[in-house]
Scaffold this motif. Sequence first.
Motif, PDB file in Angstrom:
ATOM      1  N   ILE A   1      -6.312   2.319   0.523  1.00 38.34           N
ATOM      2  CA  ILE A   1      -5.019   2.959   1.150  1.00 38.34           C
ATOM      3  C   ILE A   1      -5.240   2.899   2.590  1.00 38.34           C
ATOM      4  O   ILE A   1      -4.062   2.604   3.350  1.00 38.34           O
ATOM      5  CB  ILE A   1      -5.255   4.371   0.656  1.00 38.34           C
ATOM      6  CG1 ILE A   1      -5.104   4.675  -0.660  1.00 38.34           C
ATOM      7  CG2 ILE A   1      -4.475   5.275   1.529  1.00 38.34           C
ATOM      8  CD1 ILE A   1      -5.093   6.046  -1.142  1.00 38.34           C
ATOM      9  N   GLN A   2      -6.629   2.938   3.344  1.00 40.33           N
ATOM     10  CA  GLN A   2      -6.700   2.973   4.503  1.00 40.33           C
ATOM     11  C   GLN A   2      -6.025   1.382   5.088  1.00 40.33           C
ATOM     12  O   GLN A   2      -5.633   1.312   6.224  1.00 40.33           O
ATOM     13  CB  GLN A   2      -8.167   2.767   4.971  1.00 40.33           C
ATOM     14  CG  GLN A   2      -8.352   2.949   6.492  1.00 40.33           C
ATOM     15  CD  GLN A   2      -7.664   4.045   7.331  1.00 40.33           C
ATOM     16  OE1 GLN A   2      -7.358   4.922   6.864  1.00 40.33           O
ATOM     17  NE2 GLN A   2      -7.138   3.582   8.672  1.00 40.33           N
TER      18      GLN A   2
ATOM     19  N   TRP B   1      -3.710  -0.489   3.780  1.00 37.98           N
ATOM     20  CA  TRP B   1      -2.309  -0.371   3.780  1.00 37.98           C
ATOM     21  C   TRP B   1      -1.814   0.360   5.291  1.00 37.98           C
ATOM     22  O   TRP B   1      -0.840  -0.050   5.652  1.00 37.98           O
ATOM     23  CB  TRP B   1      -1.857   0.491   2.499  1.00 37.98           C
ATOM     24  CG  TRP B   1      -1.750  -0.317   1.184  1.00 37.98           C
ATOM     25  CD1 TRP B   1      -2.419  -1.407   0.955  1.00 37.98           C
ATOM     26  CD2 TRP B   1      -1.204   0.347   0.168  1.00 37.98           C
ATOM     27  NE1 TRP B   1      -2.034  -1.605  -0.479  1.00 37.98           N
ATOM     28  CE2 TRP B   1      -1.221  -0.819  -0.814  1.00 37.98           C
ATOM     29  CE3 TRP B   1      -0.459   1.432  -0.211  1.00 37.98           C
ATOM     30  CZ2 TRP B   1      -0.804  -0.707  -2.164  1.00 37.98           C
ATOM     31  CZ3 TRP B   1       0.145   1.506  -1.668  1.00 37.98           C
ATOM     32  CH2 TRP B   1      -0.092   0.541  -2.380  1.00 37.98           C
ATOM     33  N   ARG B   2      -2.561   1.377   5.503  1.00 36.32           N
ATOM     34  CA  ARG B   2      -2.083   1.956   6.836  1.00 36.32           C
ATOM     35  C   ARG B   2      -2.431   1.307   7.902  1.00 36.32           C
ATOM     36  O   ARG B   2      -1.451   1.316   8.898  1.00 36.32           O
ATOM     37  CB  ARG B   2      -2.838   3.583   6.703  1.00 36.32           C
ATOM     38  CG  ARG B   2      -2.791   4.371   5.874  1.00 36.32           C
ATOM     39  CD  ARG B   2      -3.714   5.739   5.951  1.00 36.32           C
ATOM     40  NE  ARG B   2      -3.197   6.526   6.966  1.00 36.32           N
ATOM     41  CZ  ARG B   2      -3.808   7.633   7.708  1.00 36.32           C
ATOM     42  NH1 ARG B   2      -4.723   8.027   6.701  1.00 36.32           N
ATOM     43  NH2 ARG B   2      -3.418   8.152   8.808  1.00 36.32           N
ATOM     44  N   GLU B   3      -3.390   0.455   8.071  1.00 37.10           N
ATOM     45  CA  GLU B   3      -3.470  -0.374   9.166  1.00 37.10           C
ATOM     46  C   GLU B   3      -2.410  -1.330   9.235  1.00 37.10           C
ATOM     47  O   GLU B   3      -2.070  -1.675  10.252  1.00 37.10           O
ATOM     48  CB  GLU B   3      -4.826  -1.055   8.990  1.00 37.10           C
ATOM     49  CG  GLU B   3      -6.408  -0.024   9.377  1.00 37.10           C
ATOM     50  CD  GLU B   3      -7.634  -0.860   9.112  1.00 37.10           C
ATOM     51  OE1 GLU B   3      -7.485  -2.073   8.827  1.00 37.10           O
ATOM     52  OE2 GLU B   3      -8.372  -0.179   9.201  1.00 37.10           O
TER      53      GLU B   3
ATOM     54  N   VAL C   1       0.523  -1.192   7.868  1.00 35.83           N
ATOM     55  CA  VAL C   1       1.934  -0.607   8.475  1.00 35.83           C
ATOM     56  C   VAL C   1       1.785  -0.221   9.852  1.00 35.83           C
ATOM     57  O   VAL C   1       3.046  -0.319  10.414  1.00 35.83           O
ATOM     58  CB  VAL C   1       2.005   0.554   7.473  1.00 35.83           C
ATOM     59  CG1 VAL C   1       3.288   1.492   7.995  1.00 35.83           C
ATOM     60  CG2 VAL C   1       2.290   0.438   5.960  1.00 35.83           C
ATOM     61  N   ALA C   2       0.799   0.117  10.456  1.00 36.34           N
ATOM     62  CA  ALA C   2       0.692   0.705  11.836  1.00 36.34           C
ATOM     63  C   ALA C   2       0.794  -0.705  12.446  1.00 36.34           C
ATOM     64  O   ALA C   2       1.574  -0.725  13.687  1.00 36.34           O
ATOM     65  CB  ALA C   2      -0.356   1.313  12.143  1.00 36.34           C
TER      66      ALA C   2
ATOM     67  N   VAL D   1       5.376  -3.883   7.210  1.00 33.01           N
ATOM     68  CA  VAL D   1       6.092  -3.232   6.103  1.00 33.01           C
ATOM     69  C   VAL D   1       6.329  -3.660   5.173  1.00 33.01           C
ATOM     70  O   VAL D   1       6.382  -4.853   5.070  1.00 33.01           O
ATOM     71  CB  VAL D   1       6.964  -2.263   6.932  1.00 33.01           C
ATOM     72  CG1 VAL D   1       6.728  -1.434   8.112  1.00 33.01           C
ATOM     73  CG2 VAL D   1       8.348  -3.219   7.413  1.00 33.01           C
TER      74      VAL D   1
ATOM     75  N   TYR E   1       1.639  -5.533  -1.134  1.00 29.40           N
ATOM     76  CA  TYR E   1       1.644  -4.263  -1.698  1.00 29.40           C
ATOM     77  C   TYR E   1       1.700  -4.044  -3.163  1.00 29.40           C
ATOM     78  O   TYR E   1       1.176  -2.896  -3.903  1.00 29.40           O
ATOM     79  CB  TYR E   1       2.760  -3.405  -0.894  1.00 29.40           C
ATOM     80  CG  TYR E   1       2.342  -3.226   0.452  1.00 29.40           C
ATOM     81  CD1 TYR E   1       1.499  -2.614   1.084  1.00 29.40           C
ATOM     82  CD2 TYR E   1       3.285  -3.887   1.433  1.00 29.40           C
ATOM     83  CE1 TYR E   1       1.147  -2.302   2.411  1.00 29.40           C
ATOM     84  CE2 TYR E   1       3.213  -3.827   2.750  1.00 29.40           C
ATOM     85  CZ  TYR E   1       1.919  -3.057   3.357  1.00 29.40           C
ATOM     86  OH  TYR E   1       1.744  -2.775   4.635  1.00 29.40           O
TER      87      TYR E   1
END
Length: 237
Positions: free
Chosen positions: A139-140, A142-144, A146-147, A151, A162
């Motif tokens: 999950i982390q 994924w967040r990196e 996206v940031a 996307v 994804y």
Amino acid sequence: MNVTLIFLAAIIAIILWWLAGQRLTSKPWLETGSVHLPAHDGADRPPVPAVKVGLFVFLGVVGALFSLAVSAYFMRMASADWWGMPVPRLLWVNTAALILSSAALEWAKGEARHGRMDRLRPALAMAMALAVFFLVGQIQAWRELVAAGYVLADNPANSFFYMLTGMHGLHILGGLAVLAYTTVKAFASEASTDRLSLRVDLSAVYSHFMLAVWLLLFALFAGWANDFVDLCRTLLS
């Protein structure tokens, strides 16, 4: 399509090898004497639990599902709108955590077989904690991404990343639920050793399979699988 056939052939070969080892292909109506399956050393072996056979059938279906997704990944890579995405460094840590989780379950399987509950409990707790760490790390990651601007709808490479990691994570989550139940039973004072050993064995088999799937996906995202696919296509052509 060639990748799908190779992956499916490997899955079928593993299942047939395991069935041959368990002697499920024997003809019991032609045999006399004990109903127990004889081991290779001449000792009697108890019959294989139906739930274990069911697990291997389920893993065969899961393997076919991932093989189709990987095949679609390779076919989509040839499109002009495909842009590669970087592999987060966190995935290396997550991979190490999943390997250690699988190793801890193998350790727990040996302890459960010998009835050593004092060693089984920490092994199961360690395996579960590492599996949770893997999911949180995914999950982390994924967040990196996206940031950093990668996307889901940006390009097909992102979408496949994804989708495949999410599908794998859901299967890990399902196995984690069973592992959590097994861990709770291990800490219960009235736990049955035989049934607990079977649960640990099934959890270990599932964990090893999902680790193999993740290593394949990781090699795919890192680009290491391209040379292997080119070799397979050369051999099949």
